[in-house]
Design a protein around this motif. Sequence first.
Motif, PDB file in Angstrom:
ATOM      1  N   LEU A 256       1.052  99.923 -62.067  1.00  0.00           N
ATOM      2  CA  LEU A 256       2.222 100.504 -62.852  1.00  0.00           C
ATOM      3  C   LEU A 256       1.947 101.951 -63.039  1.00  0.00           C
ATOM      4  O   LEU A 256       2.852 102.850 -62.488  1.00  0.00           O
ATOM      5  CB  LEU A 256       2.216  99.945 -64.231  1.00  0.00           C
ATOM      6  CG  LEU A 256       2.620  98.771 -64.678  1.00  0.00           C
ATOM      7  CD1 LEU A 256       2.800  98.181 -65.807  1.00  0.00           C
ATOM      8  CD2 LEU A 256       3.750  98.119 -63.511  1.00  0.00           C
ATOM      9  N   ALA A 257       0.702 102.379 -63.180  1.00  0.00           N
ATOM     10  CA  ALA A 257       0.285 103.834 -63.309  1.00  0.00           C
ATOM     11  C   ALA A 257       0.646 104.626 -61.934  1.00  0.00           C
ATOM     12  O   ALA A 257       1.026 105.664 -61.786  1.00  0.00           O
ATOM     13  CB  ALA A 257      -1.063 104.136 -63.837  1.00  0.00           C
ATOM     14  N   ALA A 258      -0.229 103.833 -60.836  1.00  0.00           N
ATOM     15  CA  ALA A 258      -0.075 104.603 -59.617  1.00  0.00           C
ATOM     16  C   ALA A 258       1.574 104.461 -59.079  1.00  0.00           C
ATOM     17  O   ALA A 258       1.812 105.563 -58.605  1.00  0.00           O
ATOM     18  CB  ALA A 258      -1.013 103.572 -58.752  1.00  0.00           C
ATOM     19  N   ARG A 259       2.289 103.493 -59.295  1.00  0.00           N
ATOM     20  CA  ARG A 259       3.792 103.437 -58.960  1.00  0.00           C
ATOM     21  C   ARG A 259       4.368 104.745 -59.250  1.00  0.00           C
ATOM     22  O   ARG A 259       4.989 105.182 -58.793  1.00  0.00           O
ATOM     23  CB  ARG A 259       4.103 102.157 -59.130  1.00  0.00           C
ATOM     24  CG  ARG A 259       5.706 101.914 -58.576  1.00  0.00           C
ATOM     25  CD  ARG A 259       6.034 100.602 -58.975  1.00  0.00           C
ATOM     26  NE  ARG A 259       5.435  99.672 -58.213  1.00  0.00           N
ATOM     27  CZ  ARG A 259       5.018  98.422 -58.907  1.00  0.00           C
ATOM     28  NH1 ARG A 259       4.919  98.128 -60.061  1.00  0.00           N
ATOM     29  NH2 ARG A 259       4.424  97.650 -57.941  1.00  0.00           N
ATOM     30  N   SER A 260       4.031 104.614 -60.755  1.00  0.00           N
ATOM     31  CA  SER A 260       4.817 105.854 -61.444  1.00  0.00           C
ATOM     32  C   SER A 260       4.456 106.950 -61.086  1.00  0.00           C
ATOM     33  O   SER A 260       5.549 108.028 -61.175  1.00  0.00           O
ATOM     34  CB  SER A 260       4.622 105.648 -63.128  1.00  0.00           C
ATOM     35  OG  SER A 260       5.193 106.494 -63.599  1.00  0.00           O
ATOM     36  N   ILE A 261       3.267 107.381 -60.862  1.00  0.00           N
ATOM     37  CA  ILE A 261       2.843 108.725 -60.399  1.00  0.00           C
ATOM     38  C   ILE A 261       3.339 109.282 -59.124  1.00  0.00           C
ATOM     39  O   ILE A 261       4.046 110.408 -58.995  1.00  0.00           O
ATOM     40  CB  ILE A 261       1.204 108.796 -60.496  1.00  0.00           C
ATOM     41  CG1 ILE A 261       0.682 108.848 -61.729  1.00  0.00           C
ATOM     42  CG2 ILE A 261       0.881 110.267 -59.765  1.00  0.00           C
ATOM     43  CD1 ILE A 261      -0.864 108.511 -61.993  1.00  0.00           C
ATOM     44  N   VAL A 262       3.362 108.312 -58.227  1.00  0.00           N
ATOM     45  CA  VAL A 262       3.984 108.425 -56.833  1.00  0.00           C
ATOM     46  C   VAL A 262       5.333 108.543 -56.793  1.00  0.00           C
ATOM     47  O   VAL A 262       6.145 109.568 -56.327  1.00  0.00           O
ATOM     48  CB  VAL A 262       3.571 107.546 -55.944  1.00  0.00           C
ATOM     49  CG1 VAL A 262       4.318 107.637 -54.519  1.00  0.00           C
ATOM     50  CG2 VAL A 262       1.949 107.441 -55.692  1.00  0.00           C
ATOM     51  N   ALA A 263       6.074 107.804 -57.735  1.00  0.00           N
ATOM     52  CA  ALA A 263       7.579 107.820 -57.830  1.00  0.00           C
ATOM     53  C   ALA A 263       8.063 109.411 -58.543  1.00  0.00           C
ATOM     54  O   ALA A 263       8.981 110.044 -57.925  1.00  0.00           O
ATOM     55  CB  ALA A 263       8.296 106.834 -58.716  1.00  0.00           C
ATOM     56  N   GLN A 264       7.151 109.910 -59.198  1.00  0.00           N
ATOM     57  CA  GLN A 264       7.553 111.063 -60.043  1.00  0.00           C
ATOM     58  C   GLN A 264       7.471 112.279 -59.081  1.00  0.00           C
ATOM     59  O   GLN A 264       8.093 113.182 -59.181  1.00  0.00           O
ATOM     60  CB  GLN A 264       6.820 111.205 -61.277  1.00  0.00           C
ATOM     61  CG  GLN A 264       7.281 110.195 -62.413  1.00  0.00           C
ATOM     62  CD  GLN A 264       6.526 110.436 -63.885  1.00  0.00           C
ATOM     63  OE1 GLN A 264       6.627 111.246 -64.327  1.00  0.00           O
ATOM     64  NE2 GLN A 264       5.672 109.379 -64.101  1.00  0.00           N
TER      65      GLN A 264
END
Length: 272
Positions: A256-264
Motif C-alpha cells: 500500500l505504501a509503495a503504491r501510494s508513493i508512486v501514484a503521488q
Amino acid sequence: MQWMKFLGAIAAFGLIGAAPAPGVPRRIVSLNVCADQYVLALADPGQIAALSSNARNAELSAAAVQARPFRSLRRPSEEVMAIAPDLLLGFPLGDTVAGAPPGRWNIVGLETADSYPMVMEQIRRTAKAVGHPERGEALIARMNRDLAALPRPQRSGVAAYYQRRGYMTGTGTLVDDLMRRAGLTNLAGKLGKPALAQIPLEQMIAARPDWLIVESGSEQVVDQGTEMLHHPILKDIPRIRVPQAWTVCGGPAYVLAARSIVAQINAAPRRR
C-alpha cells in the motif's frame, strides 16, 4: 525493565521454558502492533486469543479494522498468564530468552522490519509459527505480483521523510527502502545522517529536496512539533503523504505504501 518483569512473571507461571505442544497453536497472543498485523493476515480467527493494546489504533496499525473483533490486551502480564497461550508472538527479547536452547520456548520474537526482504522473512517466520506456512508463501507471492505491477515512477529526485519536531528518517530503514523502490534518493543518505536525525529548517531548505514525505494527518498544526512542517520556507516543496501505520511495521501494508508513493509522484504537477 517492564518487559524483564513480564518475562519473569510468565516464567514463574510455567508459560515458557517447555517445548510447545506439537501441531497448530490454538491460543495465540500477539504482544506488539507489528506482530498483530502478521497474525491477522496468517492465522485462523479461532487461533487468535488476544492482540496488543494498540491493535485497534488506526494511527499505528494498518490492520486496525481487522483487529476489532478480537480481544486487545490492557494489562499484558496478568492477561497473558490468564490466557495461558501456546504461542506468544512478537516478544521483544526474541525466542532465545535467558540463554535457553533453541526450540525450548513457545515465543517468536519479531524485530522491526527495515526492508522488504526482512518483511518477507517475517511473513515466513510467522506463517510457520502459526501453523500455516503455505499462507505465508501465498501472501508473499501476492505482494511480489502487486509490486511488479506498480507503474513506473515518472519523476525521480531527492526526498526527505520529515517528521514532527524536524526529525528525518535516514538510510537502513523501511522508509528508505520504499524511497528507493519509488526511484527516489533519500536526502539523509546524501547528508550522511543516521537512521533518525533532527534537521533544522535552515539545513533542510539549504539541501533543497525535490520532495517531502510526511505522515498523513499532518495537514493541520496541532502542536509545536507539527508547526514546523508548515513553515512558509517549506511551502513550495511537493509533499507525499503516507499513513504512519503503513510504514511503522512493514508487513502487508508495504505494498500500500509503495503504491501510494508512486501514484503521488506521478500525479504531482511539475515544478517550474
